[in-house]
Design a protein around this motif. Sequence first.
Motif, PDB file in Angstrom:
ATOM      1  N   UNK A 132       0.821  -1.211   0.000  1.00  0.00           N
ATOM      2  CA  UNK A 132       0.000   0.000   0.000  1.00  0.00           C
ATOM      3  C   UNK A 132       0.856   1.262   0.000  1.00  0.00           C
ATOM      4  N   UNK A 133       2.135   1.117   0.370  1.00  0.00           N
ATOM      5  CA  UNK A 133       3.016   2.281   0.406  1.00  0.00           C
ATOM      6  C   UNK A 133       3.741   2.499  -0.909  1.00  0.00           C
ATOM      7  N   UNK A 134       3.555   1.599  -1.853  1.00  0.00           N
ATOM      8  CA  UNK A 134       4.316   1.651  -3.090  1.00  0.00           C
ATOM      9  C   UNK A 134       3.444   2.074  -4.256  1.00  0.00           C
ATOM     10  N   UNK A 135       4.099   2.616  -5.263  1.00  0.00           N
ATOM     11  CA  UNK A 135       3.417   2.836  -6.526  1.00  0.00           C
ATOM     12  C   UNK A 135       3.051   1.472  -7.112  1.00  0.00           C
ATOM     13  N   UNK A 136       2.095   1.468  -8.009  1.00  0.00           N
ATOM     14  CA  UNK A 136       1.626   0.207  -8.598  1.00  0.00           C
ATOM     15  C   UNK A 136       2.793  -0.577  -9.179  1.00  0.00           C
ATOM     16  N   UNK A 137       2.892  -1.837  -8.789  1.00  0.00           N
ATOM     17  CA  UNK A 137       3.964  -2.693  -9.278  1.00  0.00           C
ATOM     18  C   UNK A 137       3.730  -3.000 -10.756  1.00  0.00           C
ATOM     19  N   UNK A 138       4.765  -2.914 -11.580  1.00  0.00           N
ATOM     20  CA  UNK A 138       4.606  -3.319 -12.983  1.00  0.00           C
ATOM     21  C   UNK A 138       4.191  -4.786 -13.074  1.00  0.00           C
ATOM     22  N   UNK A 139       3.674  -5.170 -14.204  1.00  0.00           N
ATOM     23  CA  UNK A 139       3.277  -6.558 -14.429  1.00  0.00           C
ATOM     24  C   UNK A 139       4.524  -7.357 -14.805  1.00  0.00           C
ATOM     25  N   UNK A 140       5.381  -7.589 -13.801  1.00  0.00           N
ATOM     26  CA  UNK A 140       6.631  -8.289 -14.064  1.00  0.00           C
ATOM     27  C   UNK A 140       6.367  -9.724 -14.518  1.00  0.00           C
ATOM     28  N   UNK A 141       7.062 -10.117 -15.569  1.00  0.00           N
ATOM     29  CA  UNK A 141       7.041 -11.483 -16.050  1.00  0.00           C
ATOM     30  C   UNK A 141       8.427 -12.095 -15.873  1.00  0.00           C
ATOM     31  N   UNK A 142       8.504 -13.413 -16.001  1.00  0.00           N
ATOM     32  CA  UNK A 142       9.801 -14.066 -15.939  1.00  0.00           C
ATOM     33  C   UNK A 142      10.741 -13.415 -16.964  1.00  0.00           C
ATOM     34  N   UNK A 143      11.968 -13.084 -16.568  1.00  0.00           N
ATOM     35  CA  UNK A 143      12.883 -12.428 -17.513  1.00  0.00           C
ATOM     36  C   UNK A 143      13.539 -13.431 -18.462  1.00  0.00           C
ATOM     37  N   UNK A 160       7.757   4.701 -11.718  1.00  0.00           N
ATOM     38  CA  UNK A 160       7.055   4.650 -10.441  1.00  0.00           C
ATOM     39  C   UNK A 160       7.922   4.177  -9.296  1.00  0.00           C
ATOM     40  N   UNK A 161       9.244   4.239  -9.447  1.00  0.00           N
ATOM     41  CA  UNK A 161      10.143   3.788  -8.400  1.00  0.00           C
ATOM     42  C   UNK A 161      10.571   2.340  -8.517  1.00  0.00           C
ATOM     43  N   UNK A 162      10.090   1.621  -9.521  1.00  0.00           N
ATOM     44  CA  UNK A 162      10.367   0.196  -9.674  1.00  0.00           C
ATOM     45  C   UNK A 162      11.539  -0.041 -10.619  1.00  0.00           C
ATOM     46  N   UNK A 163      12.419  -0.960 -10.210  1.00  0.00           N
ATOM     47  CA  UNK A 163      13.595  -1.335 -10.988  1.00  0.00           C
ATOM     48  C   UNK A 163      13.740  -2.856 -10.975  1.00  0.00           C
ATOM     49  N   UNK A 164      14.485  -3.371 -11.930  1.00  0.00           N
ATOM     50  CA  UNK A 164      14.907  -4.774 -11.887  1.00  0.00           C
ATOM     51  C   UNK A 164      16.397  -4.819 -12.176  1.00  0.00           C
ATOM     52  N   UNK A 165      17.079  -5.820 -11.600  1.00  0.00           N
ATOM     53  CA  UNK A 165      18.529  -5.949 -11.737  1.00  0.00           C
ATOM     54  C   UNK A 165      18.880  -7.362 -12.170  1.00  0.00           C
ATOM     55  N   UNK A 166      19.904  -7.475 -13.014  1.00  0.00           N
ATOM     56  CA  UNK A 166      20.307  -8.736 -13.625  1.00  0.00           C
ATOM     57  C   UNK A 166      21.822  -8.862 -13.506  1.00  0.00           C
ATOM     58  N   UNK A 167      22.307  -9.934 -12.842  1.00  0.00           N
ATOM     59  CA  UNK A 167      23.742 -10.116 -12.590  1.00  0.00           C
ATOM     60  C   UNK A 167      24.294 -11.316 -13.368  1.00  0.00           C
ATOM     61  N   UNK A 168      25.614 -11.327 -13.490  1.00  0.00           N
ATOM     62  CA  UNK A 168      26.395 -12.449 -14.050  1.00  0.00           C
ATOM     63  C   UNK A 168      26.134 -12.678 -15.537  1.00  0.00           C
ATOM     64  N   UNK A 169      25.719 -11.649 -16.265  1.00  0.00           N
ATOM     65  CA  UNK A 169      25.410 -11.816 -17.682  1.00  0.00           C
ATOM     66  C   UNK A 169      26.663 -12.204 -18.469  1.00  0.00           C
ATOM     67  N   UNK A 182      11.261   4.811  -3.562  1.00  0.00           N
ATOM     68  CA  UNK A 182      10.179   5.790  -3.704  1.00  0.00           C
ATOM     69  C   UNK A 182      10.553   7.025  -4.502  1.00  0.00           C
ATOM     70  N   UNK A 183      11.805   7.475  -4.383  1.00  0.00           N
ATOM     71  CA  UNK A 183      12.214   8.677  -5.104  1.00  0.00           C
ATOM     72  C   UNK A 183      12.272   8.458  -6.606  1.00  0.00           C
ATOM     73  N   UNK A 184      12.417   7.197  -7.013  1.00  0.00           N
ATOM     74  CA  UNK A 184      12.530   6.887  -8.431  1.00  0.00           C
ATOM     75  C   UNK A 184      13.906   7.131  -9.005  1.00  0.00           C
TER      76      UNK A 184
END
Length: 321
Positions: free
Chosen positions: A65-76, A138-147, A191-193
């Motif tokens: 409830x404290x967050x902006x709407x979460x994106x519709x994340x799918x399996x990467x 909206x403040x949402x990020x995703x991170x991907x390691x070891x590429x 939250x700051x984006x």
Amino acid sequence: MTPHTQHGLPPRARRSSRLRPHHLLRLLVGAAGALTLVLSTGASAPAVSPAVLPGASGTPAASPSDRAARPDFQMPLSCGTAWQLNTYDSGHNPALDIVVKGNTGSDAKPVLAGAAGTVAYTGRDTGAGNLIQVDHGGGWFSAYYHLKDAATAYVRVGDRVEATTQIGRIGATGSHSNDWSHLHYEQRYRPSGDGPTDEGDRVPVVLNGTQYTGVGRTWTSVTSQNCSAWANCPETYVCFYSGPNGTGTVCRSTGNSGATGCGLRRSYFNNGSEEPGYDHVQVSFGEGGGMCLHRGREEGRGNFPGDGKTITKWRWRGECS
């Protein structure tokens, strides 16, 4: 761990250094500096934990409830492929390590963005190896390691990506990969984006509406639903789409002719696969005239002019007349 903020880099993926799919021994440093020995079995459980767990900083992650709407994340990862997800210990959770189901060989498999956004960071870190962050708004990020490859082999900072855009390949770069090809994946909220983010911004991962989190959890078979509209056409079918970009109503047929009743703008045939013995489809319009369309992922997409046409019949041909 202290982020490499002086270089604008995310922190190293320290927690992905204990990633082997077997019993894990780990030394944890407590608040008072004492060393505690922990045995993590990686035991599997079919259900996901409903708990919202702390981020890497040790502070509770913000409630939904404290967050902006979460994106519709799918399996990467590619549509229809099956994967094993692991959280491991409390230092690694809520990040996920992802390998092919059965851990039968994940190296060089495509890594996708998982949700629409803009590439916020690309780089290489001693522990995390080649890594990418995507800003989904909206403040949402995703991170991907070891590429496997340098990020710039696929995308650059500022590039717009969609859920199905390939941004890299699974690899084993970085000292914390233990030379084991896998994708270390995180969802983050700030939250700051402002980006790039660090591991203190991690939150439990949600994929296709299902949350995958909890210490020592394993999900042995999760199928990616990261599918473009074009992928909704089963092989052996001929498919036509009413929307401008392979979206909207899908009309399907296993035969060479038949009225669809659809006003169409684009078409797609056999999901990009071959029709044995034929490589062209000739279509006829109710409004008069017709078109010849070639099979294949690129050539098989036909642009119908104006407000669309109504397909009344089609026929697979070696060549169109």
